[in-house]
Design a protein around this motif. Structure first.
Motif, mmCIF file in Angstrom:
data_model
loop_
_atom_site.group_PDB
_atom_site.id
_atom_site.type_symbol
_atom_site.label_atom_id
_atom_site.label_comp_id
_atom_site.label_asym_id
_atom_site.label_seq_id
_atom_site.Cartn_x
_atom_site.Cartn_y
_atom_site.Cartn_z
ATOM 1 N N GLY A 1 0.798 -1.220 0.000
ATOM 2 C CA GLY A 1 0.000 0.000 0.000
ATOM 3 C C GLY A 1 0.832 1.272 0.000
ATOM 4 N N ASP A 2 2.087 1.187 -0.440
ATOM 5 C CA ASP A 2 2.968 2.358 -0.409
ATOM 6 C C ASP A 2 2.811 3.225 -1.653
ATOM 7 N N SER A 3 3.112 4.487 -1.490
ATOM 8 C CA SER A 3 2.928 5.446 -2.582
ATOM 9 C C SER A 3 3.906 5.200 -3.730
ATOM 10 N N HIS A 4 5.092 4.684 -3.459
ATOM 11 C CA HIS A 4 6.054 4.391 -4.531
ATOM 12 C C HIS A 4 5.499 3.319 -5.475
ATOM 13 N N SER A 5 4.927 2.275 -4.917
ATOM 14 C CA SER A 5 4.351 1.209 -5.749
ATOM 15 C C SER A 5 3.202 1.747 -6.590
ATOM 16 N N PHE A 6 2.359 2.586 -5.971
ATOM 17 C CA PHE A 6 1.240 3.137 -6.735
ATOM 18 C C PHE A 6 1.748 4.077 -7.831
ATOM 19 N N ALA A 7 2.776 4.833 -7.546
ATOM 20 C CA ALA A 7 3.363 5.716 -8.568
ATOM 21 C C ALA A 7 3.849 4.898 -9.760
ATOM 22 N N GLN A 8 4.396 3.726 -9.512
ATOM 23 C CA GLN A 8 4.844 2.852 -10.594
ATOM 24 C C GLN A 8 3.652 2.296 -11.384
ATOM 25 N N VAL A 9 2.575 1.966 -10.684
ATOM 26 C CA VAL A 9 1.345 1.513 -11.360
ATOM 27 C C VAL A 9 0.848 2.627 -12.276
ATOM 28 N N VAL A 10 0.821 3.836 -11.755
ATOM 29 C CA VAL A 10 0.365 4.984 -12.541
ATOM 30 C C VAL A 10 1.249 5.167 -13.769
ATOM 31 N N SER A 11 2.549 5.111 -13.591
ATOM 32 C CA SER A 11 3.446 5.317 -14.734
ATOM 33 C C SER A 11 3.264 4.238 -15.808
ATOM 34 N N GLN A 12 2.846 3.039 -15.394
ATOM 35 C CA GLN A 12 2.650 1.942 -16.338
ATOM 36 C C GLN A 12 1.350 2.071 -17.139
ATOM 37 N N CYS A 13 0.354 2.744 -16.590
ATOM 38 C CA CYS A 13 -0.957 2.746 -17.263
ATOM 39 C C CYS A 13 -1.482 4.137 -17.599
ATOM 40 N N GLN A 14 -0.814 5.185 -17.171
ATOM 41 C CA GLN A 14 -1.330 6.536 -17.332
ATOM 42 C C GLN A 14 -1.483 6.955 -18.795
ATOM 43 N N SER A 15 -0.545 6.609 -19.613
ATOM 44 C CA SER A 15 -0.587 7.024 -21.017
ATOM 45 C C SER A 15 -1.818 6.457 -21.734
ATOM 46 N N GLN A 16 -2.058 5.163 -21.583
ATOM 47 C CA GLN A 16 -3.228 4.552 -22.217
ATOM 48 C C GLN A 16 -4.519 5.084 -21.618
ATOM 49 N N LEU A 17 -4.536 5.309 -20.323
ATOM 50 C CA LEU A 17 -5.723 5.844 -19.671
ATOM 51 C C LEU A 17 -6.042 7.235 -20.201
ATOM 52 N N LYS A 18 -5.044 8.075 -20.327
ATOM 53 C CA LYS A 18 -5.268 9.425 -20.855
ATOM 54 C C LYS A 18 -5.750 9.366 -22.301
ATOM 55 N N GLY A 19 -5.179 8.475 -23.087
ATOM 56 C CA GLY A 19 -5.625 8.325 -24.472
ATOM 57 C C GLY A 19 -7.083 7.908 -24.548
ATOM 58 N N TYR A 20 -7.460 6.977 -23.706
ATOM 59 C CA TYR A 20 -8.855 6.529 -23.639
ATOM 60 C C TYR A 20 -9.762 7.696 -23.265
ATOM 61 N N CYS A 21 -9.387 8.441 -22.253
ATOM 62 C CA CYS A 21 -10.206 9.570 -21.799
ATOM 63 C C CYS A 21 -10.282 10.667 -22.861
ATOM 64 N N ARG A 22 -9.206 10.877 -23.586
ATOM 65 C CA ARG A 22 -9.216 11.899 -24.645
ATOM 66 C C ARG A 22 -10.159 11.514 -25.778
#
Length: 184
Positions: free
Chosen positions: A13-34
């Motif tokens: 539940g640490d913020s570093h692990s979540f930051a890595q999750v975000v970095s792995q999926c953020q680009s595709q998520l933003k593309g989907y939302c756009r």
């Protein structure tokens, strides 16, 4: 790699692990939302941000880590629908409105930055579709989800997903054909 960070975040539940999750999926998520917002970048980024906040807050409810991306897109779609309802935005453009917008930008298409122009053109075309058609087309053609997966993800009957996909695809093809005839 994403699964590693998901497991680590689940355990620690640490913020570093979540930051890595975000970095792995953020680009595709933003593309989907756009694509959902037909290119409204600011609102798409807001939806992506809200989605990631919800994911962080509700991560403990996710039982199957293999379903993470589907869960992520489902949350994004729900945030999009809420924002659309609240702000009455991203309604379908009429073809004449899109044609006039494209005419205004025709000179820009001859510039050197084709990748940006092509992406903006795709976003503008998405404005011809309703919300459900945008979601189905993006999930199917951009992100590679099957109709069955989309049905589960968007919580829609399979037949409805197929109808939205076909109707959206038909609209885009018909518009493109009219554009080609007009340019000839």
């Amino acid at each position: 790699m994403l699964s590693h960070w998901l497991q680590r975040f689940q355990k620690r539940g640490d913020s570093h692990s979540f930051a890595q999750v975000v970095s792995q999926c953020q680009s595709q998520l933003k593309g989907y939302c756009r694509r959902l917002t037909a290119g409204d970048i600011e609102q798409a980024d807001d939806i992506a941000q809200e989605t990631l906040i919800t994911v962080y807050q509700q991560f403990g409810r996710l039982n199957n880590l293999d379903a993470f991306k589907s869960w992520l897109y489902r949350i994004a779609f729900r945030h999009f629908l809420k924002m659309q309802q609240r702000e009455k935005r991203w309604q379908c453009l009429q073809e004449q409105e899109l044609e006039s917008l494209l005419l205004q930008q025709s000179d820009e298409r001859n510039s050197d930055n084709h990748e940006f122009i092509d992406e903006r053109y795709v976003m503008q075309l998405m404005a011809l579709l309703n919300s459900e058609e945008r979601a189905v087309i993006t999930l199917n053609h951009t992100l590679g989800y099957s109709h069955q997966q989309i049905s589960s993800l968007l919580e829609m009957p399979l037949g409805t997903v197929k109808s939205h996909g076909k109707r959206g695809k038909d609209k885009l093809i018909a518009f493109s054909l009219r554009q080609q005839r007009g340019a000839a």
